[in-house]
Design an enzyme around this catalytic site. Structure first.
Site, PDB file in Angstrom:
ATOM      1  N   ASN A  72      -7.463 -11.464  -2.279  1.00  0.00           N
ATOM      2  CA  ASN A  72      -7.347 -10.102  -1.750  1.00  0.00           C
ATOM      3  C   ASN A  72      -8.626  -9.328  -2.060  1.00  0.00           C
ATOM      4  OD1 ASN A  72      -6.061  -7.089  -2.961  1.00  0.00           O
ATOM      5  ND2 ASN A  72      -5.953  -7.590  -0.797  1.00  0.00           N
ATOM      6  N   GLY A  73      -8.959  -8.439  -1.139  1.00  0.00           N
ATOM      7  CA  GLY A  73     -10.115  -7.559  -1.312  1.00  0.00           C
ATOM      8  C   GLY A  73     -11.167  -7.817  -0.271  1.00  0.00           C
ATOM      9  N   ASP A  74     -11.327  -6.835   0.621  1.00  0.00           N
ATOM     10  CA  ASP A  74     -12.415  -6.854   1.617  1.00  0.00           C
ATOM     11  C   ASP A  74     -12.267  -7.912   2.699  1.00  0.00           C
ATOM     12  OD1 ASP A  74     -13.360  -4.897  -0.050  1.00  0.00           O
ATOM     13  OD2 ASP A  74     -15.041  -6.050  -0.836  1.00  0.00           O
ATOM     14  N   MET A 113       0.852  -1.203   0.000  1.00  0.00           N
ATOM     15  CA  MET A 113       0.000   0.000   0.000  1.00  0.00           C
ATOM     16  C   MET A 113       0.884   1.248   0.000  1.00  0.00           C
ATOM     17  SD  MET A 113      -3.219  -0.864   2.506  1.00  0.00           S
ATOM     18  CE  MET A 113      -2.309  -1.706   3.786  1.00  0.00           C
ATOM     19  N   CYS A 118      -2.470  -1.950 -10.135  1.00  0.00           N
ATOM     20  CA  CYS A 118      -2.771  -0.571  -9.724  1.00  0.00           C
ATOM     21  C   CYS A 118      -3.735   0.078 -10.721  1.00  0.00           C
ATOM     22  CB  CYS A 118      -1.485   0.253  -9.638  1.00  0.00           C
ATOM     23  SG  CYS A 118      -1.831   1.961  -9.208  1.00  0.00           S
ATOM     24  N   GLN A 142       7.850  -4.667  -4.236  1.00  0.00           N
ATOM     25  CA  GLN A 142       6.964  -4.625  -5.401  1.00  0.00           C
ATOM     26  C   GLN A 142       7.402  -3.533  -6.381  1.00  0.00           C
ATOM     27  OE1 GLN A 142       2.902  -2.869  -5.575  1.00  0.00           O
ATOM     28  NE2 GLN A 142       2.201  -4.945  -5.925  1.00  0.00           N
TER      29      GLN A 142
HETATM   30  C1  LIG Z   1      -3.778   3.499   0.439  1.00  0.00           C
HETATM   31  C2  LIG Z   1      -3.640   2.334  -0.508  1.00  0.00           C
HETATM   32  C3  LIG Z   1      -2.494   2.199  -1.267  1.00  0.00           C
HETATM   33  C4  LIG Z   1      -2.338   1.103  -2.129  1.00  0.00           C
HETATM   34  N1  LIG Z   1      -1.157   0.958  -2.814  1.00  0.00           N
HETATM   35  C5  LIG Z   1      -0.939  -0.183  -3.519  1.00  0.00           C
HETATM   36  C6  LIG Z   1       0.348  -0.477  -4.067  1.00  0.00           C
HETATM   37  O1  LIG Z   1       1.316   0.280  -3.907  1.00  0.00           O
HETATM   38  N2  LIG Z   1       0.485  -1.647  -4.756  1.00  0.00           N
HETATM   39  C7  LIG Z   1      -0.549  -2.533  -4.927  1.00  0.00           C
HETATM   40  O2  LIG Z   1      -0.372  -3.594  -5.545  1.00  0.00           O
HETATM   41  N3  LIG Z   1      -1.771  -2.288  -4.415  1.00  0.00           N
HETATM   42  C8  LIG Z   1      -1.972  -1.146  -3.694  1.00  0.00           C
HETATM   43  N4  LIG Z   1      -3.180  -0.951  -3.094  1.00  0.00           N
HETATM   44  C9  LIG Z   1      -4.221  -1.992  -3.205  1.00  0.00           C
HETATM   45  C10 LIG Z   1      -4.128  -2.958  -2.023  1.00  0.00           C
HETATM   46  O3  LIG Z   1      -2.904  -3.672  -2.041  1.00  0.00           O
HETATM   47  C11 LIG Z   1      -5.297  -3.970  -2.044  1.00  0.00           C
HETATM   48  O4  LIG Z   1      -5.241  -4.681  -3.256  1.00  0.00           O
HETATM   49  C12 LIG Z   1      -6.658  -3.315  -1.934  1.00  0.00           C
HETATM   50  O5  LIG Z   1      -6.664  -2.313  -0.926  1.00  0.00           O
HETATM   51  C13 LIG Z   1      -7.752  -4.338  -1.639  1.00  0.00           C
HETATM   52  O6  LIG Z   1      -7.493  -5.024  -0.442  1.00  0.00           O
HETATM   53  P1  LIG Z   1      -8.226  -4.648   0.962  1.00  0.00           P
HETATM   54  O7  LIG Z   1      -9.705  -4.693   0.715  1.00  0.00           O
HETATM   55  O8  LIG Z   1      -7.741  -5.656   1.937  1.00  0.00           O
HETATM   56  O9  LIG Z   1      -7.787  -3.240   1.299  1.00  0.00           O
HETATM   57  C14 LIG Z   1      -3.376   0.154  -2.257  1.00  0.00           C
HETATM   58  C15 LIG Z   1      -4.534   0.313  -1.507  1.00  0.00           C
HETATM   59  C16 LIG Z   1      -4.679   1.378  -0.633  1.00  0.00           C
HETATM   60  C17 LIG Z   1      -5.942   1.493   0.184  1.00  0.00           C
END
Ligand SMILES: Cc1cc2nc3c(=O)[nH]c(=O)nc-3n(C[C@H](O)[C@H](O)[C@H](O)COP(=O)(O)O)c2cc1C
Length: 330
Positions: free
Chosen positions: A204-206, A19, A102, A72
């Protein structure tokens, strides 16, 4: 038990998602202490690394205590990606992860991140060349597809496996969805159920409750969960999920003392790592969750998120402990 290359993992590992401006060394270290099995850096631009852009290079730092850690990278130009791999290797990570997920416009319009989901042959080619370039295990993080009409993730995952990746993490949304709607784990389960798949498939996701992690494991049969937003300002989430797996019961939430201690350490590590200005600024986004649920907290939160001076922020933590020390979190 799942493995990423030679890295042995426990049953149904929990991975800290990459993130941007969140998954930095201090936060990764806190998540690791609280049970994350693998942590990933935020995405790092391959072009930035080659230009030696200070911001990109700083992101390569890793602490020994957070291993196994994956760095990454993102990009769409083969030469740049390969040079970036060489640079990344010098930081000695355990894994190199490629960001093919992304959704942000400035990334996608250059065909990087999820942009590459419109050009699967290029995605496979870049991956193949990166795998050949390094001895480290390569993993991929991606989405279901570009849009709902182009979900080919079963075929895509198989092709990526065939060119040598060692695990795949799939966010259950398309690029067009960005973060809207609910993540759909069914297509991820289809990837896992493909008889030809040998490598771990992480969902991944939620995943924002221990129950959701159980569903991902038991109802969808995935190999592990990658956790993003639920961990922001709440590194205890990993430990809570594992406790729930073991006992079927929820752990008591962290006390105020534990929260203040974590916030203090987080801020101090951030300052030590990136200096006071950036450390104070970038730790701000965690405070809402560290102190979620405390009534009439706004005044204190404002002190934490508006001051540029670390001394004031530490003083705000002390005040909170003094005033709300006995608060029982739900
Ligand atoms: C603040 C933020 C920054 C993120 N930056 C990246 C990143 O640098 N690389 C990436 O693959 N995904 C990034 N994501 C996506 C997350 O890795 C993840 O796929 C997404 O938040 C869904 O998962 P979750 O529901 O558990 O948050 C980012 C998400 C958030 C909220």
């Amino acid at each position: 038990m799942p493995k990423i290359g030679n890295i042995e993992l426990p049953d149904f590992p929990l991975l800290l998602a990459p993130m941007e401006d969140v998954s930095d060394p201090p936060f990764r270290a806190l998540c690791k202490e609280q049970g994350a099995d693998v942590v990933y850096t935020e995405f790092i631009s391959s072009e930035g690394l080659i230009r030696d852009a200070a911001k990109s290079v700083l992101k390569l730092d890793i602490y020994e205590k957070e291993r196994p850690v994956g760095i990454q990278i993102f990009g769409a130009e083969l030469d740049s990606m390969l040079q970036a791999v060489d640079i990344v290797e010098q930081s000695n990570p355990d894994i190199i992860d490629i960001n093919f997920g992304c959704p942000v416009k400035k990334v996608v319009c250059k065909n990087a991140g999820a942009g590459i989901l419109r050009d699967i042959p290029l995605m496979v080619k870049l991956t193949e060349e990166i795998v050949k370039r390094t001895k480290l295990p390569v993993t991929v993080k991606t989405r279901l597809g570009w849009d709902s009409d182009s979900i080919k993730i079963v075929e895509v995952a198989e092709r990526l496996q065939d060119v040598g990746i060692k695990a795949i993490s799939i966010h259950g949304r398309t690029r067009v969805q960005m973060y809207k709607g609910e993540a759909d784990w069914k297509p991820i389960a289809e990837v896992k159920n493909n008889q030809r798949m040998q490598i771990p498939v992480f969902g991944n996701g939620d995943v924002d409750t221990p129950e959701a992690a159980v569903r991902m494991r038991d109802d969808f049969g995935l190999d592990g969960a990658m956790i993003g937003r639920a961990s922001i300002g709440y590194p205890w989430f990993f430990k809570e999920v594992k406790h729930f797996f073991r006992t079927g019961e929820h752990m008591a939430p962290p006390s105020m003392q534990e929260r203040v201690d974590a916030a203090r350490r987080h801020l101090q590590m951030s300052i030590d790592w990136k200096g006071e200005k950036l450390g104070v600024f970038e730790t701000r986004r965690h405070y809402t969750n560290y102190f979620k649920g405390i009534p009439h907290f706004k005044e204190h939160r404002m002190k934490m998120v508006t001051s540029d001076d670390a001394v004031d922020v530490f003083a705000a933590f002390d005040e909170v402990l003094e005033k709300f020390g006995d608060f029982q979190f739900a």
